[in-house]
Design a protein around this motif. Structure first.
Motif, short mmCIF file in Angstrom:
data_model
loop_
_atom_site.label_atom_id
_atom_site.label_comp_id
_atom_site.label_asym_id
_atom_site.label_seq_id
_atom_site.Cartn_x
_atom_site.Cartn_y
_atom_site.Cartn_z
N TYR A 1 14.64 -18.89 -33.95
CA TYR A 1 16.28 -19.06 -33.91
C TYR A 1 16.77 -19.76 -35.05
O TYR A 1 17.59 -19.36 -35.75
CB TYR A 1 16.63 -19.50 -32.52
CG TYR A 1 17.77 -19.38 -32.35
CD1 TYR A 1 18.20 -18.24 -31.81
CD2 TYR A 1 18.94 -20.42 -32.13
CE1 TYR A 1 19.78 -17.78 -31.58
CE2 TYR A 1 20.11 -19.99 -31.92
CZ TYR A 1 20.60 -18.91 -31.55
OH TYR A 1 21.89 -18.58 -31.23
N SER B 1 19.36 -18.15 -38.16
CA SER B 1 20.48 -18.04 -37.46
C SER B 1 21.78 -17.97 -38.50
O SER B 1 22.79 -17.89 -38.44
CB SER B 1 20.72 -19.24 -36.70
OG SER B 1 20.68 -20.62 -37.43
N ASN C 1 23.62 -16.00 -42.08
CA ASN C 1 24.16 -14.79 -41.95
C ASN C 1 23.34 -13.66 -42.60
O ASN C 1 23.55 -12.69 -42.12
CB ASN C 1 25.34 -15.04 -43.07
CG ASN C 1 26.51 -15.75 -42.46
OD1 ASN C 1 26.68 -16.27 -41.40
ND2 ASN C 1 27.33 -16.28 -43.66
N ILE D 1 16.88 -12.00 -35.69
CA ILE D 1 16.26 -12.73 -34.45
C ILE D 1 15.42 -11.91 -33.89
O ILE D 1 15.85 -10.61 -33.48
CB ILE D 1 17.51 -13.45 -33.53
CG1 ILE D 1 18.44 -14.20 -34.57
CG2 ILE D 1 16.79 -14.08 -32.62
CD1 ILE D 1 19.53 -14.53 -33.75
N ARG E 1 22.38 -9.16 -38.30
CA ARG E 1 23.75 -9.06 -38.77
C ARG E 1 23.86 -7.85 -39.60
O ARG E 1 23.28 -7.50 -40.58
CB ARG E 1 24.16 -10.35 -39.51
CG ARG E 1 25.69 -10.53 -39.64
CD ARG E 1 26.08 -11.68 -40.43
NE ARG E 1 25.65 -12.83 -39.68
CZ ARG E 1 26.58 -13.40 -38.83
NH1 ARG E 1 27.80 -12.78 -38.56
NH2 ARG E 1 26.40 -14.51 -38.08
N ASP F 1 32.26 -10.15 -36.78
CA ASP F 1 31.13 -10.80 -36.24
C ASP F 1 30.28 -9.46 -35.84
O ASP F 1 30.33 -9.30 -34.56
CB ASP F 1 31.23 -11.90 -35.31
CG ASP F 1 30.05 -12.87 -35.37
OD1 ASP F 1 29.17 -12.57 -36.08
OD2 ASP F 1 30.09 -14.00 -34.71
N TRP G 1 26.59 -7.01 -35.27
CA TRP G 1 25.17 -7.42 -35.20
C TRP G 1 24.57 -5.75 -34.76
O TRP G 1 25.02 -5.07 -34.12
CB TRP G 1 24.72 -8.26 -34.27
CG TRP G 1 25.41 -9.65 -34.55
CD1 TRP G 1 26.56 -10.01 -34.25
CD2 TRP G 1 24.42 -10.64 -35.08
NE1 TRP G 1 26.67 -11.30 -34.80
CE2 TRP G 1 25.33 -11.84 -35.32
CE3 TRP G 1 23.23 -10.80 -35.62
CZ2 TRP G 1 24.87 -12.84 -35.76
CZ3 TRP G 1 22.77 -11.99 -36.19
CH2 TRP G 1 23.67 -12.95 -36.35
N ILE H 1 21.44 -13.78 -26.44
CA ILE H 1 21.15 -14.35 -27.87
C ILE H 1 22.52 -14.27 -28.92
O ILE H 1 22.96 -15.14 -29.50
CB ILE H 1 20.10 -13.79 -28.46
CG1 ILE H 1 18.70 -13.84 -27.67
CG2 ILE H 1 19.77 -14.06 -29.99
CD1 ILE H 1 17.70 -13.22 -28.07
N LEU H 2 22.92 -13.04 -28.73
CA LEU H 2 24.20 -12.52 -29.56
C LEU H 2 25.25 -13.31 -29.25
O LEU H 2 26.22 -13.92 -30.06
CB LEU H 2 24.49 -10.97 -29.60
CG LEU H 2 23.50 -10.41 -30.28
CD1 LEU H 2 23.71 -8.90 -29.82
CD2 LEU H 2 23.73 -10.49 -31.76
N ASP I 1 25.30 -16.17 -27.86
CA ASP I 1 25.10 -17.74 -28.37
C ASP I 1 25.23 -17.72 -30.09
O ASP I 1 25.79 -18.58 -30.52
CB ASP I 1 23.54 -18.09 -28.18
CG ASP I 1 23.19 -19.61 -28.37
OD1 ASP I 1 23.78 -20.09 -27.56
OD2 ASP I 1 22.97 -20.15 -29.39
N GLN I 2 24.98 -16.65 -30.50
CA GLN I 2 25.49 -16.55 -32.12
C GLN I 2 26.78 -16.57 -32.23
O GLN I 2 27.60 -17.41 -33.35
CB GLN I 2 24.72 -15.45 -32.60
CG GLN I 2 23.20 -15.36 -32.97
CD GLN I 2 22.99 -16.15 -34.34
OE1 GLN I 2 23.56 -15.93 -35.26
NE2 GLN I 2 22.07 -17.23 -33.97
N ARG J 1 29.15 -22.51 -33.32
CA ARG J 1 30.36 -21.81 -33.74
C ARG J 1 31.61 -22.29 -33.20
O ARG J 1 32.76 -21.80 -33.57
CB ARG J 1 30.18 -20.45 -33.11
CG ARG J 1 28.92 -19.60 -33.70
CD ARG J 1 28.84 -19.58 -35.42
NE ARG J 1 29.98 -18.72 -35.86
CZ ARG J 1 29.98 -17.39 -35.91
NH1 ARG J 1 28.85 -16.76 -35.65
NH2 ARG J 1 31.15 -16.80 -36.31
#
Length: 210
Positions: A65, A69, A71, A75, A90, A97, A99, A199-200, A202-203, A209
């Motif tokens: 991670y 993480s 750009n 993951i 990404r 944003d 993905w 996971i996304l 959290d991104q 962020r």
């Protein structure tokens, strides 16, 4: 710190129904699956996620991670044995944003696209999931709620709730904090896909962020 797993013994009939016996994380189940998500890698000096089932068995892991993480990174969501299940990358040359989620470690034919929802007039929606090819208007899932509060719901195209993120409490009502929480997945949804959404989120909305 209170013990992260196994889950607290159920005290109500509804909680008892949440418990399950699973041969694997992707088995087709007749009842919803309750997972405990811990934002911590099993590897020393790495950041990631560790996910357990209701019996305390390891189900999913993310060990790369921190390194990915950025750009341009990726993951990888793995099973307990370290086999790659999904790879999250990404989307390049895109506004916002966005993905792409791929099967295994492949880099072609992504399964779906996840886009962060940006609308100052409607803040309850966090993100939506659509097929990676074709029109992005064909929404497969919508995610709403607050990831910072660990209170989110995933709805399918028929507006049925198919997954939830909730805070986890240990015996005596002592809160674990935001790094340990529950992921509740209905049988209509693949648990690995639900974890990819975690996971996304959290991104998109994690501490880095905010």
């Amino acid at each position: 710190m209170a013990k992260v797993y196994p889950n607290v013994a159920p005290t109500t009939a509804k909680e008892k129904q949440r418990l399950f016996s699973s041969k694997s994380a992707n088995d087709a189940l007749d009842a919803e699956v309750v997972l405990t998500v811990w934002k911590k890698s099993l590897l020393f000096n790495c950041h990631g996620f560790t996910v357990y089932d209701g019996k305390g068995n390891l189900v999913f892991r993310v060990d790369n991670y921190m390194a990915t993480s950025g750009n341009n990174g990726e993951i990888v969501l793995m099973d307990a044995a370290g086999k790659p299940l999904l790879t999250i990358r990404r989307k390049r040359l895109s506004l916002g944003d966005n993905w792409l989620v791929y099967e295994g470690e492949t880099a072609i034919n992504p399964r779906f696209l996840v886009k962060k929802h940006v609308n100052i007039l409607n803040t309850k929606y966090l993100a939506h999931v659509s097929p990676a090819s074709g029109s992005n208007k064909n929404v497969m899932y919508e995610i709403e709620g607050s990831y910072a509060q660990r209170c989110c719901a995933v709805y399918d195209e028929k507006k049925r709730r198919v997954a939830e993120i909730k805070k986890k409490e240990s015996v005596g009502g002592v809160a674990f904090g935001v790094d340990v929480f529950r992921l509740i997945v209905d049988p209509e949804m693949d648990t690995s896909v639900a974890m990819a959404m975690v996971i996304l989120l959290d991104q998109m909305f994690g501490s880095a962020r905010r």
